[in-house]
Enzyme design. Structure first.
Site, PDB file in Angstrom:
ATOM      1  N   HIS A 123      -3.044   6.910   3.129  1.00 22.50           N
ATOM      2  CA  HIS A 123      -3.548   5.719   2.200  1.00 22.50           C
ATOM      3  C   HIS A 123      -5.219   5.285   3.377  1.00 22.50           C
ATOM      4  O   HIS A 123      -5.667   5.549   4.291  1.00 22.50           O
ATOM      5  CB  HIS A 123      -2.455   4.994   3.054  1.00 22.50           C
ATOM      6  CG  HIS A 123      -3.411   3.160   3.019  1.00 22.50           C
ATOM      7  ND1 HIS A 123      -3.929   3.008   1.489  1.00 22.50           N
ATOM      8  CD2 HIS A 123      -2.867   2.342   3.120  1.00 22.50           C
ATOM      9  CE1 HIS A 123      -3.808   1.838   1.354  1.00 22.50           C
ATOM     10  NE2 HIS A 123      -3.395   0.848   2.315  1.00 22.50           N
ATOM     11  N   ASN A 160     -10.414   0.117   0.706  1.00 25.43           N
ATOM     12  CA  ASN A 160      -8.842  -0.405   0.410  1.00 25.43           C
ATOM     13  C   ASN A 160      -8.456  -0.277  -0.810  1.00 25.43           C
ATOM     14  O   ASN A 160      -8.491  -1.930  -1.413  1.00 25.43           O
ATOM     15  CB  ASN A 160      -7.639  -0.378   1.365  1.00 25.43           C
ATOM     16  CG  ASN A 160      -6.793  -0.996   1.379  1.00 25.43           C
ATOM     17  OD1 ASN A 160      -5.782  -0.807   0.387  1.00 25.43           O
ATOM     18  ND2 ASN A 160      -6.066  -1.561   2.162  1.00 25.43           N
ATOM     19  N   CYS A 193       0.960  -0.866   0.271  1.00 25.12           N
ATOM     20  CA  CYS A 193       0.048   0.292  -0.245  1.00 25.12           C
ATOM     21  C   CYS A 193       1.405   1.507  -0.141  1.00 25.12           C
ATOM     22  O   CYS A 193       0.146   2.011  -0.407  1.00 25.12           O
ATOM     23  CB  CYS A 193      -0.494   0.140   1.277  1.00 25.12           C
ATOM     24  SG  CYS A 193      -1.785  -1.396   1.625  1.00 25.12           S
TER      25      CYS A 193
HETATM   26  N1  ACO Z   1     -17.939  -9.265   9.506  1.00 27.70           N
HETATM   27  C1  ACO Z   1     -18.199  -9.333  10.909  1.00 27.70           C
HETATM   28  N2  ACO Z   1     -17.081 -10.495  12.086  1.00 27.70           N
HETATM   29  C2  ACO Z   1     -16.159  -9.582  11.407  1.00 27.70           C
HETATM   30  C3  ACO Z   1     -16.039  -9.236  10.028  1.00 27.70           C
HETATM   31  C4  ACO Z   1     -16.585  -9.292   9.191  1.00 27.70           C
HETATM   32  N3  ACO Z   1     -16.568  -8.559   8.383  1.00 27.70           N
HETATM   33  N4  ACO Z   1     -14.389  -9.520  10.065  1.00 27.70           N
HETATM   34  C5  ACO Z   1     -14.353  -9.682  11.660  1.00 27.70           C
HETATM   35  N5  ACO Z   1     -14.855 -10.187  12.561  1.00 27.70           N
HETATM   36  C6  ACO Z   1     -14.563 -10.712  13.781  1.00 27.70           C
HETATM   37  C7  ACO Z   1     -13.507 -11.787  13.339  1.00 27.70           C
HETATM   38  O1  ACO Z   1     -13.733 -12.902  13.556  1.00 27.70           O
HETATM   39  C8  ACO Z   1     -13.313 -11.508  15.273  1.00 27.70           C
HETATM   40  O2  ACO Z   1     -14.632 -12.293  16.537  1.00 27.70           O
HETATM   41  P1  ACO Z   1     -13.841 -13.335  17.107  1.00 27.70           P
HETATM   42  O3  ACO Z   1     -13.489 -11.640  18.608  1.00 27.70           O
HETATM   43  O4  ACO Z   1     -15.186 -13.750  17.982  1.00 27.70           O
HETATM   44  O5  ACO Z   1     -12.803 -13.393  16.612  1.00 27.70           O
HETATM   45  C9  ACO Z   1     -13.518 -10.126  15.231  1.00 27.70           C
HETATM   46  O6  ACO Z   1     -14.553 -10.096  14.303  1.00 27.70           O
HETATM   47  C10 ACO Z   1     -12.949  -8.887  15.575  1.00 27.70           C
HETATM   48  O7  ACO Z   1     -12.845  -7.879  15.734  1.00 27.70           O
HETATM   49  P2  ACO Z   1     -12.247  -7.075  16.262  1.00 27.70           P
HETATM   50  O8  ACO Z   1     -10.814  -7.185  16.651  1.00 27.70           O
HETATM   51  O9  ACO Z   1     -12.319  -5.358  17.201  1.00 27.70           O
HETATM   52  O10 ACO Z   1     -11.722  -5.999  14.667  1.00 27.70           O
HETATM   53  P3  ACO Z   1     -10.992  -4.583  14.547  1.00 27.70           P
HETATM   54  O11 ACO Z   1     -11.936  -3.837  15.384  1.00 27.70           O
HETATM   55  O12 ACO Z   1      -9.920  -5.250  14.604  1.00 27.70           O
HETATM   56  O13 ACO Z   1     -11.739  -4.793  12.984  1.00 27.70           O
HETATM   57  C11 ACO Z   1     -10.365  -4.771  11.232  1.00 27.70           C
HETATM   58  C12 ACO Z   1     -10.568  -5.581  12.190  1.00 27.70           C
HETATM   59  C13 ACO Z   1     -10.942  -4.107  10.156  1.00 27.70           C
HETATM   60  C14 ACO Z   1      -9.686  -5.697   9.988  1.00 27.70           C
HETATM   61  C15 ACO Z   1      -9.421  -3.940  11.394  1.00 27.70           C
HETATM   62  O14 ACO Z   1      -8.321  -4.524  12.566  1.00 27.70           O
HETATM   63  C16 ACO Z   1      -8.414  -3.036  10.709  1.00 27.70           C
HETATM   64  O15 ACO Z   1      -9.169  -2.132   9.468  1.00 27.70           O
HETATM   65  N6  ACO Z   1      -6.862  -3.819  10.450  1.00 27.70           N
HETATM   66  C17 ACO Z   1      -5.978  -3.021   9.343  1.00 27.70           C
HETATM   67  C18 ACO Z   1      -6.274  -3.502   8.249  1.00 27.70           C
HETATM   68  C19 ACO Z   1      -5.160  -2.328   7.446  1.00 27.70           C
HETATM   69  O16 ACO Z   1      -5.324  -1.462   7.443  1.00 27.70           O
HETATM   70  N7  ACO Z   1      -4.180  -3.494   6.240  1.00 27.70           N
HETATM   71  C20 ACO Z   1      -3.738  -2.942   5.137  1.00 27.70           C
HETATM   72  C21 ACO Z   1      -4.058  -4.380   4.278  1.00 27.70           C
HETATM   73  S1  ACO Z   1      -3.696  -3.408   2.286  1.00 27.70           S
HETATM   74  C22 ACO Z   1      -2.555  -4.011   1.367  1.00 27.70           C
HETATM   75  O17 ACO Z   1      -1.387  -3.918   2.140  1.00 27.70           O
HETATM   76  C23 ACO Z   1      -2.389  -5.531   0.351  1.00 27.70           C
END
Ligand code: ACO
Length: 330
Positions: free
Chosen positions: A257, A287, A117
């Site tokens: 980003h 994203n 990214c």
């Molecule tokens: N719908 C419902 N529940 C979900 C979903 C979904 N789509 N996705 C995950 N969950 C659940 C998980 O299973 C987990 O459940 P559990 O606690 O029972 O195991 C829970 O939600 C996770 O909750 P949180 O940890 O509170 O989620 P968080 O607030 O951390 O949000 C997210 C998750 C959105 C992925 C966040 O961590 C994030 O944005 N991280 C950064 C991602 C990013 O920027 N990545 C860059 C990649 S780009 C690249 O280089 C290609």
């Protein structure tokens, strides 16, 4: 800055988004998720997804043609094309070479640059070095991705986050006192494990097993990436400002980003920057990795939100782990 260097600016911007819109409600029919969850945890409402016949170079080519037209530069006058992507059409030839052929940029050198990214910021920085030293005049930098092709549509942790798109800029020498004032890049390979596509390279070539085990898709430790992103966005923006002797108060516009609205708003809060000065479009595009910043920049410029003389800060983070920032006097 060494005063013998030339000033380097962005002469034109362009972008290309696939037509197909996928809503959170569409995703809730495939995986166990909901519109409410996705909006509250990420800020994303919709994303654009390519059809089966469209590859990264197709989006990149369209974005490039628009940027060239707006810059009033002919493709034949380009010296270098850099495509930043984690979703190249294929391992080789590079997507940059495919774009070079598509637009007829016969004298341009061309290569792909991979910094996930952060790729676009790495690309801008490389272009800046070539132009300011006088080695090249006209450089095309494209951030282009079709992340939908490496997304596991059965994995709710990742499939709700990503979208496809491409943004392009043409850079060249400009009048002194304007253009790129500083660039700053960083990496932390120790954190590489938090964001990967494990198979398809020399460590784990494609095999029936790698396909069966879904190893050609994005794997992400979302909370680790989140913590890293919140910390690095503010720090990287401050570093680029320091390098050109500006302060947060001098920022007219921040183009970050676009990964998660919670990441963007905590970065703005850490910088003490009001959200009115921050461009956000991830609600509609998700994203798009290396394409996020150039698409956002193109939109902000096209809407007239970024004006001549503004101090614009670009900042991003991504797999690698990597990060980068850049200050531009528009
Ligand atoms: N719908 C419902 N529940 C979900 C979903 C979904 N789509 N996705 C995950 N969950 C659940 C998980 O299973 C987990 O459940 P559990 O606690 O029972 O195991 C829970 O939600 C996770 O909750 P949180 O940890 O509170 O989620 P968080 O607030 O951390 O949000 C997210 C998750 C959105 C992925 C966040 O961590 C994030 O944005 N991280 C950064 C991602 C990013 O920027 N990545 C860059 C990649 S780009 C690249 O280089 C290609």
């Amino acid at each position: 800055m060494n005063s013998s260097f030339r000033s380097v600016g962005i002469l034109g911007t362009g972008s290309c988004l696939p037509e197909k819109v996928v809503t959170n409600h569409d995703l809730a029919k495939i995986v166990d998720t909901s519109h409410e969850w996705i909006v509250s945890r990420t800020g994303i409402h919709t994303r654009r997804i390519t059809d089966d016949n469209t590859a990264t170079s197709d989006l990149a080519t369209n974005a490039a043609k628009i940027a060239l037209e707006r810059a009033n530069i002919k493709a034949e006058d380009l010296d270098l094309i850099i495509v930043t992507t984690v979703t190249p059409d294929m391992n080789f030839p590079s997507t940059a070479c495919i774009v070079q052929s598509n637009i007829g940029a016969k004298k341009a050198a061309a290569f792909d640059l991979e910094a996930a990214c952060s790729g676009f910021l790495y690309g801008i920085s490389v272009a800046d070095q070539f132009i300011k030293t006088g080695a090249y005049d006209n450089v095309l930098v494209i951030g282009a991705e079709t992340l939908s092709k490496i997304t596991n549509w059965n994995d709710r942790n990742t499939c709700v986050l990503f979208g496809d798109g491409a943004g392009a800029v043409v850079l060249g020498p400009i009048e002194e006192g304007r253009g790129i004032l500083s660039t700053y890049l960083g990496a932390d390979g120790e954190g590489g494990k938090f964001l990967t596509m494990p198979a398809g390279g020399s460590r784990m070539p494609a095999s029936i097993q790698s396909v069966e085990q879904n190893l050609h898709y994005i794997k992400m430790d979302g909370s680790e990436v989140f913590k890293f992103a919140v910390r690095i966005m503010g720090n990287a923006a401050k570093k680029a400002l320091e390098l050109c002797n500006l302060r947060v108060d001098d920022i007219d516009y921040l183009v970050p980003h676009q990964a998660n609205t919670r990441i963007i708003s905590s970065a703005a809060k850490r910088l003490n920057l009001p959200m009115e000065k921050v461009y956000v479009n991830l609600d509609i595009y998700g994203n798009m990795s290396a394409a996020s910043i150039p698409v956002a920049l193109d939109e902000a410029v096209s809407k007239g939100e970024i004006k001549k003389g503004d101090n614009v800060v670009l900042v991003g983070f991504g797999g690698g782990l990597t990060w980068g920032s850049c200050v531009i006097k528009w």
